[in-house]
Design a protein around this motif. Structure first.
Motif, PDB file in Angstrom:
ATOM      1  N   GLN A   1      -1.942   0.696 -14.079  1.00  0.00           N
ATOM      2  CA  GLN A   1      -2.163  -0.669 -13.591  1.00  0.00           C
ATOM      3  C   GLN A   1      -0.844  -1.259 -13.127  1.00  0.00           C
ATOM      4  O   GLN A   1       0.160  -1.195 -13.832  1.00  0.00           O
ATOM      5  N   ASN A   2      -0.861  -1.815 -11.946  1.00  0.00           N
ATOM      6  CA  ASN A   2       0.337  -2.393 -11.364  1.00  0.00           C
ATOM      7  C   ASN A   2       0.018  -3.806 -10.897  1.00  0.00           C
ATOM      8  O   ASN A   2      -1.042  -4.034 -10.302  1.00  0.00           O
TER       9      ASN A   2
ATOM     10  N   SER B   1       3.130  -3.517  -1.540  1.00  0.00           N
ATOM     11  CA  SER B   1       2.174  -2.418  -1.562  1.00  0.00           C
ATOM     12  C   SER B   1       2.388  -1.501  -0.373  1.00  0.00           C
ATOM     13  O   SER B   1       3.104  -1.827   0.574  1.00  0.00           O
TER      14      SER B   1
ATOM     15  N   ILE C   1      -1.836   0.974  -2.556  1.00  0.00           N
ATOM     16  CA  ILE C   1      -1.232   1.214  -3.868  1.00  0.00           C
ATOM     17  C   ILE C   1       0.096   0.466  -3.946  1.00  0.00           C
ATOM     18  O   ILE C   1       0.599  -0.024  -2.937  1.00  0.00           O
ATOM     19  N   GLY C   2       0.666   0.399  -5.138  1.00  0.00           N
ATOM     20  CA  GLY C   2       1.960  -0.235  -5.301  1.00  0.00           C
ATOM     21  C   GLY C   2       3.034   0.524  -4.534  1.00  0.00           C
ATOM     22  O   GLY C   2       3.025   1.762  -4.464  1.00  0.00           O
TER      23      GLY C   2
ATOM     24  N   GLN D   1       4.925   3.372  -6.314  1.00  0.00           N
ATOM     25  CA  GLN D   1       4.279   4.677  -6.448  1.00  0.00           C
ATOM     26  C   GLN D   1       4.409   5.498  -5.156  1.00  0.00           C
ATOM     27  O   GLN D   1       4.484   6.727  -5.209  1.00  0.00           O
TER      28      GLN D   1
ATOM     29  N   ASN E   1      -2.064   5.127  -8.321  1.00  0.00           N
ATOM     30  CA  ASN E   1      -2.066   3.739  -8.810  1.00  0.00           C
ATOM     31  C   ASN E   1      -3.481   3.192  -8.691  1.00  0.00           C
ATOM     32  O   ASN E   1      -3.790   2.443  -7.767  1.00  0.00           O
TER      33      ASN E   1
ATOM     34  N   LEU F   1      -4.506  -1.946  -8.885  1.00  0.00           N
ATOM     35  CA  LEU F   1      -3.443  -2.787  -8.331  1.00  0.00           C
ATOM     36  C   LEU F   1      -3.919  -4.231  -8.349  1.00  0.00           C
ATOM     37  O   LEU F   1      -5.003  -4.542  -7.840  1.00  0.00           O
TER      38      LEU F   1
ATOM     39  N   LYS G   1      -2.994  -8.036  -7.165  1.00  0.00           N
ATOM     40  CA  LYS G   1      -2.150  -8.797  -6.250  1.00  0.00           C
ATOM     41  C   LYS G   1      -2.378 -10.283  -6.514  1.00  0.00           C
ATOM     42  O   LYS G   1      -3.436 -10.832  -6.161  1.00  0.00           O
TER      43      LYS G   1
ATOM     44  N   GLU H   1       9.741  -2.623  -6.849  1.00  0.00           N
ATOM     45  CA  GLU H   1       8.322  -2.748  -7.144  1.00  0.00           C
ATOM     46  C   GLU H   1       7.815  -4.132  -6.748  1.00  0.00           C
ATOM     47  O   GLU H   1       6.813  -4.269  -6.071  1.00  0.00           O
ATOM     48  N   ASP H   2       8.516  -5.179  -7.166  1.00  0.00           N
ATOM     49  CA  ASP H   2       8.051  -6.520  -6.824  1.00  0.00           C
ATOM     50  C   ASP H   2       9.171  -7.547  -6.773  1.00  0.00           C
ATOM     51  O   ASP H   2       9.184  -8.402  -5.913  1.00  0.00           O
TER      52      ASP H   2
END
Length: 486
Positions: free
Chosen positions: A43-44, A49, A58-59, A62, A78, A81, A83, A238-239
């Motif tokens: 879980q992301n 993405s 997907i993220g 990944q 992933n 996801l 958002k 990642e974010d």
């Protein structure tokens, strides 16, 4: 029957402890040993993405980890996801496809169902690859999130995989982070922890040894290794927006990007942010969009609310002033939509149904629809009397119309983007637009900057993966994780 080696899950004491990078590095280390390996994150939660070859989402992390494995990313890497689309809700994407928006409490209950999707994807990877390196999310010791957990120990218990825990010493309190995290786990969860990794250490390792000895004696778990702080290291995030900004008085080009509350795919700008001849600056709340040659409006998960936020900050006036002085403006995805005449959301796809006036800087109109466009694309970008091949990916729910000739003609026959009559404003849906060195050269010349250096963003990513893999091989006792391989 392929020869198997043990899977491994990397969990962290906090968000941004180094899980994503450590997984990428471990994947590359196994690949170097001839192991067919895949990354996995159950879980992301991220607004960065990527689009897989089969049109799933997907993220971004990944996708980078798949690059480290030298394999094509798939939706199974992933399977869940999230958002965020508000402070309490998120769009839920299962195996690459958006299914619905959920509030946090509803999703907390839904995780029992999502676990089936997670285990289906993991089983597929486990059957296809010799090993799977798994990334956790946040911390496994978040007491309020332990019930129905599918991101950390809940998954590890269900899949019966060993775990290592990584902590960032640069944040301070590393021994409390590691010891406290382990203490908050159940006995069975503690038993599957194979050891610790300390990340971002700088200084004399001898001064750390007494703490390492204490941690091992207190927990009975080995410290697998201490990774050094790698100066100048950058890998697609990642974010979190990187705090690393390139500011050099000798730079030729000044680029400014406003940060919206739910900015998405800001990795679009890494090729600019890290370019040695570009001064790149993110602008936040209360700051001005000034001292720029190019202002770029980024993508966002909530385009109408982001447009309202832009106006609240007075950035619309900053943009108009910038244009009066001959500056250039680019919009990517949601930023492209904002530059148009109007954005309509008749079905409330991104919030309350309604319509908003755009900035009126491009002759385009956008209608938000429930169907999300997800595709990897390429085409010809014709600009400043020159045509170059471009590629990227689309992730958007808007359908945008223009009467002007579009600057990009995709190979599937679809036009993309728009250019203003004054030739100072450009919009496109293509994420990854600036990863192309020729695009950077062309827009730099458009902004009046000649002879900008070649900067290969993809090669820089590859070098970063190699660099973290080298550090892992040097500083981690990998035989404690995979004794049959190392």
């Amino acid at each position: 029957m392929i020869k198997k080696i043990s899977p491994l899950m990397v969990q962290g004491t906090t968000s941004d402890a180094g899980k994503s990078v450590l997984v990428a590095g471990l994947c590359r280390v196994l690949y170097r040993k001839g192991i067919k390996v895949a990354p996995f994150k159950p879980q992301n939660m991220a607004l960065n993405s990527a689009v897989t070859k089969d049109g799933g989402e997907i993220g971004r992390a990944q996708a980078v980890q798949a690059q480290a494995c030298c394999v094509e990313p798939t939706v199974h890497m992933n399977p869940v996801l999230l958002k965020p689309c508000s402070d309490t809700g998120a769009q839920v994407i299962l195996q690459g496809k958006a299914i619905t928006d959920m509030e946090a409490q509803s999703y907390h209950d839904y995780k029992k169902v999502a676990l089936n999707t997670v285990m289906d994807s993991y089983t597929r990877l486990d059957e296809e690859y010799q090993s799977v390196v798994i990334e956790g999310a946040g911390s496994p010791a978040e007491i309020n999130l332990r019930a129905n957990d599918i991101a950390n120990m809940g998954f590890a218990e269900e899949a019966d995989v060993p775990v290592i825990i990584v902590a960032d010493i640069d944040r301070g309190g590393v021994f409390a982070h590691l010891y406290g995290t382990l203490e908050l786990l159940s006995e069975s969860e503690q038993n599957r922890v194979k050891g610790f990794v300390i990340n971002h250490f700088r200084g004399d390792i001898g001064l750390l040894q007494s703490g390492l000895d204490w941690l091992e004696a207190k927990t009975g778990k080995p410290v697998i290794g201490v990774l050094p702080y790698l100066h100048g290291f950058n890998l697609d995030a990642e974010d979190a927006i990187s705090a690393v900004q390139n500011v050099d008085e000798q730079a030729k080009l000044n680029v400014v990007v406003p940060v919206f509350t739910r900015i998405s795919n800001h990795t679009d700008f890494d090729a600019l942010r890290l370019h040695p001849q570009i001064n790149f600056r993110y602008v936040g709340k209360g700051e001005r969009l000034d001292n720029a040659d190019i202002i770029i409006l980024p993508g966002t998960k909530s385009v109408r609310s982001a447009l309202e936020y832009l106006r609240q900050q007075g950035w619309d006036n900053d943009i108009l002033k910038h244009l009066r002085y001959g500056g250039k403006v680019i919009g990517i995805c949601g930023g492209y939509q904002m530059l148009g005449e109007s954005i309509s959301d008749p079905d409330g796809v991104e919030g309350v149904a309604g319509a908003s006036d755009g900035l009126g800087l491009l002759p385009v109109t956008t209608v938000l629809t429930g169907e999300k466009r997800l595709s990897n694309v390429e085409g010809m970008f014709t600009f400043n009397s020159e045509s170059i091949l471009v590629s990227g990916y689309e992730i958007h729910v808007g359908r945008t119309k223009t009467n002007n000739t579009s600057p990009i003609q995709l190979t599937n026959g679809t036009p993309d983007g728009a250019v203003s009559d004054c030739k100072q404003i450009l919009g496109t849906y293509l994420h990854g637009f600036f990863d192309n060195q020729e695009v950077v050269r062309l827009v730099s010349e458009w902004a009046g900057v000649k002879d900008i250096e070649t900067f290969d963003h993809q090669q820089r990513n590859e070098q970063a993966i190699e660099r973290i893999a080298d550090a892992i091989e040097e500083h981690l006792e990998l035989s404690k994780l995979w004794p049959d391989v190392f």
